[in-house]
Write a protein that holds these residues in place. Structure first.
Motif, PDB file in Angstrom:
ATOM      1  N   PHE A  27     -27.926  -3.186 -12.455  1.00  0.00           N
ATOM      2  CA  PHE A  27     -28.305  -2.309 -13.569  1.00  0.00           C
ATOM      3  C   PHE A  27     -27.104  -1.482 -14.040  1.00  0.00           C
ATOM      4  CE2 PHE A  27     -29.686   2.004 -14.792  1.00  0.00           C
ATOM      5  CZ  PHE A  27     -30.421   1.697 -15.933  1.00  0.00           C
ATOM      6  N   LEU A  28     -26.373  -0.918 -13.074  1.00  0.00           N
ATOM      7  CA  LEU A  28     -25.220  -0.078 -13.412  1.00  0.00           C
ATOM      8  C   LEU A  28     -24.141  -0.891 -14.123  1.00  0.00           C
ATOM      9  CD1 LEU A  28     -23.866   2.692 -13.190  1.00  0.00           C
ATOM     10  CD2 LEU A  28     -22.954   1.989 -10.953  1.00  0.00           C
ATOM     11  N   GLY A  29     -23.919  -2.138 -13.674  1.00  0.00           N
ATOM     12  CA  GLY A  29     -22.919  -2.987 -14.304  1.00  0.00           C
ATOM     13  C   GLY A  29     -23.254  -3.289 -15.753  1.00  0.00           C
ATOM     14  N   VAL A  30     -24.535  -3.566 -16.037  1.00  0.00           N
ATOM     15  CA  VAL A  30     -24.964  -3.841 -17.414  1.00  0.00           C
ATOM     16  C   VAL A  30     -24.807  -2.595 -18.285  1.00  0.00           C
ATOM     17  CG1 VAL A  30     -26.931  -4.444 -18.874  1.00  0.00           C
ATOM     18  CG2 VAL A  30     -26.551  -5.673 -16.726  1.00  0.00           C
ATOM     19  N   VAL A  31     -25.236  -1.432 -17.770  1.00  0.00           N
ATOM     20  CA  VAL A  31     -25.137  -0.180 -18.534  1.00  0.00           C
ATOM     21  C   VAL A  31     -23.683   0.150 -18.846  1.00  0.00           C
ATOM     22  CG1 VAL A  31     -25.511   2.315 -18.439  1.00  0.00           C
ATOM     23  CG2 VAL A  31     -27.309   0.754 -17.671  1.00  0.00           C
ATOM     24  N   LEU A  32     -22.823   0.071 -17.827  1.00  0.00           N
ATOM     25  CA  LEU A  32     -21.404   0.373 -18.044  1.00  0.00           C
ATOM     26  C   LEU A  32     -20.750  -0.646 -18.984  1.00  0.00           C
ATOM     27  CD1 LEU A  32     -20.232   1.389 -14.445  1.00  0.00           C
ATOM     28  CD2 LEU A  32     -20.570   2.885 -16.416  1.00  0.00           C
ATOM     29  N   GLY A  33     -21.146  -1.913 -18.847  1.00  0.00           N
ATOM     30  CA  GLY A  33     -20.566  -2.948 -19.688  1.00  0.00           C
ATOM     31  C   GLY A  33     -20.834  -2.711 -21.167  1.00  0.00           C
ATOM     32  N   PHE A  34     -22.084  -2.392 -21.497  1.00  0.00           N
ATOM     33  CA  PHE A  34     -22.422  -2.124 -22.899  1.00  0.00           C
ATOM     34  C   PHE A  34     -21.931  -0.742 -23.330  1.00  0.00           C
ATOM     35  CE2 PHE A  34     -25.577  -5.515 -22.178  1.00  0.00           C
ATOM     36  CZ  PHE A  34     -25.321  -6.295 -23.298  1.00  0.00           C
ATOM     37  N   GLY A  35     -21.982   0.226 -22.403  1.00  0.00           N
ATOM     38  CA  GLY A  35     -21.599   1.596 -22.757  1.00  0.00           C
ATOM     39  C   GLY A  35     -20.114   1.759 -23.037  1.00  0.00           C
ATOM     40  N   LEU A  36     -19.271   0.977 -22.355  1.00  0.00           N
ATOM     41  CA  LEU A  36     -17.821   1.114 -22.521  1.00  0.00           C
ATOM     42  C   LEU A  36     -17.251   0.240 -23.634  1.00  0.00           C
ATOM     43  CD1 LEU A  36     -16.713   1.199 -18.755  1.00  0.00           C
ATOM     44  CD2 LEU A  36     -16.927   3.137 -20.324  1.00  0.00           C
ATOM     45  N   ARG A  37     -18.044  -0.666 -24.197  1.00  0.00           N
ATOM     46  CA  ARG A  37     -17.530  -1.556 -25.249  1.00  0.00           C
ATOM     47  C   ARG A  37     -16.980  -0.802 -26.462  1.00  0.00           C
ATOM     48  NH1 ARG A  37     -18.023  -6.883 -25.251  1.00  0.00           N
ATOM     49  NH2 ARG A  37     -17.940  -6.940 -27.528  1.00  0.00           N
ATOM     50  N   PRO A  38     -17.672   0.255 -26.943  1.00  0.00           N
ATOM     51  CA  PRO A  38     -17.138   0.949 -28.131  1.00  0.00           C
ATOM     52  C   PRO A  38     -15.771   1.587 -27.908  1.00  0.00           C
ATOM     53  CG  PRO A  38     -19.450   1.517 -27.765  1.00  0.00           C
ATOM     54  CD  PRO A  38     -18.996   0.788 -26.555  1.00  0.00           C
ATOM     55  N   LEU A  39     -15.350   1.778 -26.650  1.00  0.00           N
ATOM     56  CA  LEU A  39     -14.064   2.436 -26.382  1.00  0.00           C
ATOM     57  C   LEU A  39     -12.869   1.503 -26.581  1.00  0.00           C
ATOM     58  CD1 LEU A  39     -15.005   4.430 -23.138  1.00  0.00           C
ATOM     59  CD2 LEU A  39     -15.060   5.206 -25.526  1.00  0.00           C
ATOM     60  N   ASN A  40     -13.138   0.173 -26.721  1.00  0.00           N
ATOM     61  CA  ASN A  40     -12.056  -0.804 -26.906  1.00  0.00           C
ATOM     62  C   ASN A  40     -10.940  -0.614 -25.873  1.00  0.00           C
ATOM     63  OD1 ASN A  40     -13.232  -2.041 -29.194  1.00  0.00           O
ATOM     64  ND2 ASN A  40     -12.478  -0.376 -30.495  1.00  0.00           N
ATOM     65  N   LEU A  41     -11.308  -0.740 -24.624  1.00  0.00           N
ATOM     66  CA  LEU A  41     -10.374  -0.508 -23.533  1.00  0.00           C
ATOM     67  C   LEU A  41      -9.229  -1.521 -23.553  1.00  0.00           C
ATOM     68  CD1 LEU A  41     -12.995   0.151 -20.711  1.00  0.00           C
ATOM     69  CD2 LEU A  41     -11.749   1.839 -22.057  1.00  0.00           C
ATOM     70  N   SER A  42      -8.073  -1.100 -23.053  1.00  0.00           N
ATOM     71  CA  SER A  42      -6.894  -1.966 -23.013  1.00  0.00           C
ATOM     72  C   SER A  42      -7.075  -3.067 -21.968  1.00  0.00           C
ATOM     73  CB  SER A  42      -5.651  -1.141 -22.680  1.00  0.00           C
ATOM     74  OG  SER A  42      -5.753  -0.605 -21.365  1.00  0.00           O
ATOM     75  N   GLN A  43      -6.223  -4.097 -22.075  1.00  0.00           N
ATOM     76  CA  GLN A  43      -6.271  -5.197 -21.122  1.00  0.00           C
ATOM     77  C   GLN A  43      -5.981  -4.732 -19.703  1.00  0.00           C
ATOM     78  OE1 GLN A  43      -7.201  -8.406 -21.453  1.00  0.00           O
ATOM     79  NE2 GLN A  43      -7.842  -7.862 -23.524  1.00  0.00           N
ATOM     80  N   GLU A 255     -15.372  -8.210 -21.642  1.00  0.00           N
ATOM     81  CA  GLU A 255     -14.457  -9.242 -22.104  1.00  0.00           C
ATOM     82  C   GLU A 255     -15.061 -10.138 -23.172  1.00  0.00           C
ATOM     83  OE1 GLU A 255     -13.251 -11.227 -18.584  1.00  0.00           O
ATOM     84  OE2 GLU A 255     -11.693  -9.765 -18.087  1.00  0.00           O
ATOM     85  N   LEU A 256     -16.366 -10.048 -23.420  1.00  0.00           N
ATOM     86  CA  LEU A 256     -16.977 -10.838 -24.488  1.00  0.00           C
ATOM     87  C   LEU A 256     -16.398 -10.414 -25.829  1.00  0.00           C
ATOM     88  CD1 LEU A 256     -20.750 -10.992 -23.466  1.00  0.00           C
ATOM     89  CD2 LEU A 256     -19.071 -12.818 -23.371  1.00  0.00           C
ATOM     90  N   ASP A 257     -16.017 -11.385 -26.641  1.00  0.00           N
ATOM     91  CA  ASP A 257     -15.360 -11.079 -27.910  1.00  0.00           C
ATOM     92  C   ASP A 257     -16.305 -10.424 -28.910  1.00  0.00           C
ATOM     93  OD1 ASP A 257     -12.942 -12.041 -27.061  1.00  0.00           O
ATOM     94  OD2 ASP A 257     -13.403 -14.094 -27.662  1.00  0.00           O
ATOM     95  N   ASP A 258     -17.469 -11.031 -29.126  1.00  0.00           N
ATOM     96  CA  ASP A 258     -18.370 -10.522 -30.154  1.00  0.00           C
ATOM     97  C   ASP A 258     -19.806 -10.806 -29.745  1.00  0.00           C
ATOM     98  OD1 ASP A 258     -19.618  -9.571 -32.346  1.00  0.00           O
ATOM     99  OD2 ASP A 258     -18.666 -10.907 -33.799  1.00  0.00           O
ATOM    100  N   ILE A 259     -20.485  -9.786 -29.231  1.00  0.00           N
ATOM    101  CA  ILE A 259     -21.855  -9.967 -28.770  1.00  0.00           C
ATOM    102  C   ILE A 259     -22.790 -10.284 -29.924  1.00  0.00           C
ATOM    103  CG2 ILE A 259     -23.797  -8.776 -27.675  1.00  0.00           C
ATOM    104  CD1 ILE A 259     -21.913  -7.412 -25.869  1.00  0.00           C
TER     105      ILE A 259
END
Length: 426
Positions: A27-43, A255-259
């Motif tokens: 659950f935490l992995g899914v929440v963090l994955g979607f929650g951090l996408r708008p930040l456009n984190l570096s590689q 890492e998904l390009d475009d959900i």
């Protein structure tokens, strides 16, 4: 009443601490994955997020080889040779049956739901990498070759695979032009553990030890103790599972390009595959269990939930093998001699999900191209998907398997690239 219910929940959490932590990590992995996408984190940041999950996967895969060696040999060495033969035949027959049923279910669903709408095809789809004229016969022969490796040490890091090499003749034709390119088969070694060959070797080794009786007692004791040591190590390592699973899921989502591509273009395809996987898991397999044993399958589901959650988080049945063994023996009461033989074999050849996924993908691509497959071609897809799921189960993304089936029924391979976006999810 509420107090009693609360006490039961607290008691369950105490007794299943690792299970609760693992489920929360998903659950935490899914929440963090979607929650951090708008930040456009570096590689570099994505690399650091993935790093704990990468180490966790490496540790799990590190345990596969010693676990198979110790568990298979110790289990079969303590059984009668006749019992081992009957168990082996029953296991392979069951695995083939579930793979065929999964393939047929996938074909039925993709035909009824019909997710492949030709209008959604883009004009800029990249050409998928081709593997040449992949042959189902070559896949089957590679499967048999890998069952009998010429060097058991080499089998721990390489396996045999047929490749296709393009050769242009040096001698020009009569009119002075270069000859046509000839594609030749080449049987060589490719990186990757040959688990099937190791299983065959350990099976034969264990059965021979069982026939030697007391003369081989010291060897049997050695592998029994080695098996206990490896399992104790595995139990300790599994406490790192929540952190590893959280990082794996979060990193893959980031890492998904475009959900939006998943939602707008391939949603029905994703729904078809997921529906097939769910129906196979909650209807087909439990019904087979009920008809064979005449017992309720729910206790097995409950006992295996830890392994199921771990498999979902790691996306690897092989990496989940140690946890599957522990759940089956500790929670489901299965004899360790049976679980130590059936599970390693199953993690190699029992690829129901692959078979279903590949059958749906091929017919989906046919629908995208307005190709009506005949009954004979559908049967070809079914048989080839079943064989490919066994022979190529360890190939990432199922790409070679799907290309194999597409070439078998004469469908274009360029549309495989459309499936890359949702491949990890499925």
């Amino acid at each position: 009443m509420k107090s009693r219910r609360r006490d039961e929940i607290v008691q369950f959490c105490r007794e299943n601490t690792l299970l609760v932590m693992t489920m929360f990590s998903v659950f935490l992995g899914v929440v963090l994955g979607f929650g951090l996408r708008p930040l456009n984190l570096s590689q570099e940041t994505l690399q650091l997020i993935n790093f704990p999950g990468e180490i966790f996967m490496q540790v799990l895969k590190m345990m596969i080889l010693p676990l198979i060696f110790s568990s298979l040999i110790s289990a079969l060495a303590q059984m009668d040779a006749k019992e081992s033969g009957q168990m082996g035949a029953s296991t392979v027959l069951y695995y083939l049956s579930t793979a065929v049923l999964a393939t047929l279910l996938g074909i039925f669903l993709v035909t009824v739901i019909h997710p492949g709408d030709p209008s959604i095809k883009g004009t800029d789809i990249a050409e998928a990498p081709s593997e040449g004229n992949v042959s189902p016969l070559d896949t089957f022969l590679d499967l048999v070759r890998n069952m009998f490796p010429e060097n058991i040490i080499q089998a721990t890091f390489e396996r045999m695979q047929t490749t296709y090499v393009a050769i242009r003749p040096k001698i020009a034709s009569k009119n002075g032009t270069a000859g046509n390119i000839i594609v030749k088969r080449s049987i060589g070694m490719t990186k990757g553990m040959n688990i099937l060959g190791i299983i065959v070797f350990c099976t034969g080794f264990g059965i021979v030890i069982s026939q030697l009786g007391e003369r081989a007692r010291i060897v049997v004791d050695f592998f029994v103790i080695l098996d206990a040591v490896i399992m104790r190590w595995v139990v300790t390592l599994m406490w790192f599972a929540p952190l590893g699973i959280t990082c794996l899921i979060c990193g893959n989502l980031l890492e998904l390009d475009d959900i939006s591509d998943i939602a707008s273009v391939l949603a029905l395809y994703v729904l078809t595959v997921c529906a097939g996987l769910v129906l196979h898991t909650i209807i087909t397999v439990p019904l087979m269990y009920f008809f064979i044993t005449r017992e309720n399958p729910l206790p097995i589901f409950k006992g295996m939930i830890q392994a199921v959650v771990t498999a979902f988080g790691t996306a690897s049945g092989g990496a989940t093998l140690p946890m599957s063994m522990q759940c089956l023996e500790d929670h489901c009461g299965v004899d360790r001699r049976i679980s130590r033989f059936v599970l390693p074999l199953g993690s190699t050849i029992n690829m129901d999900g692959n078979a279903l996924y590949e059958a749906v993908a091929v017919i989906f691509i046919a629908q995208l191209n307005n190709v009506q497959l005949s009954l004979a071609e559908v049967l070809t897809v079914s048989i080839t998907a079943t064989i490919a799921s066994i022979g190529l189960g360890s190939v990432p993304a199922g790409l070679v398997s799907i290309l194999l089936i597409l070439n078998t029924v004469g469908l274009p391979v360029r549309d495989v690239s459309m499936l890359f976006t949702v491949d990890w999810l499925l």
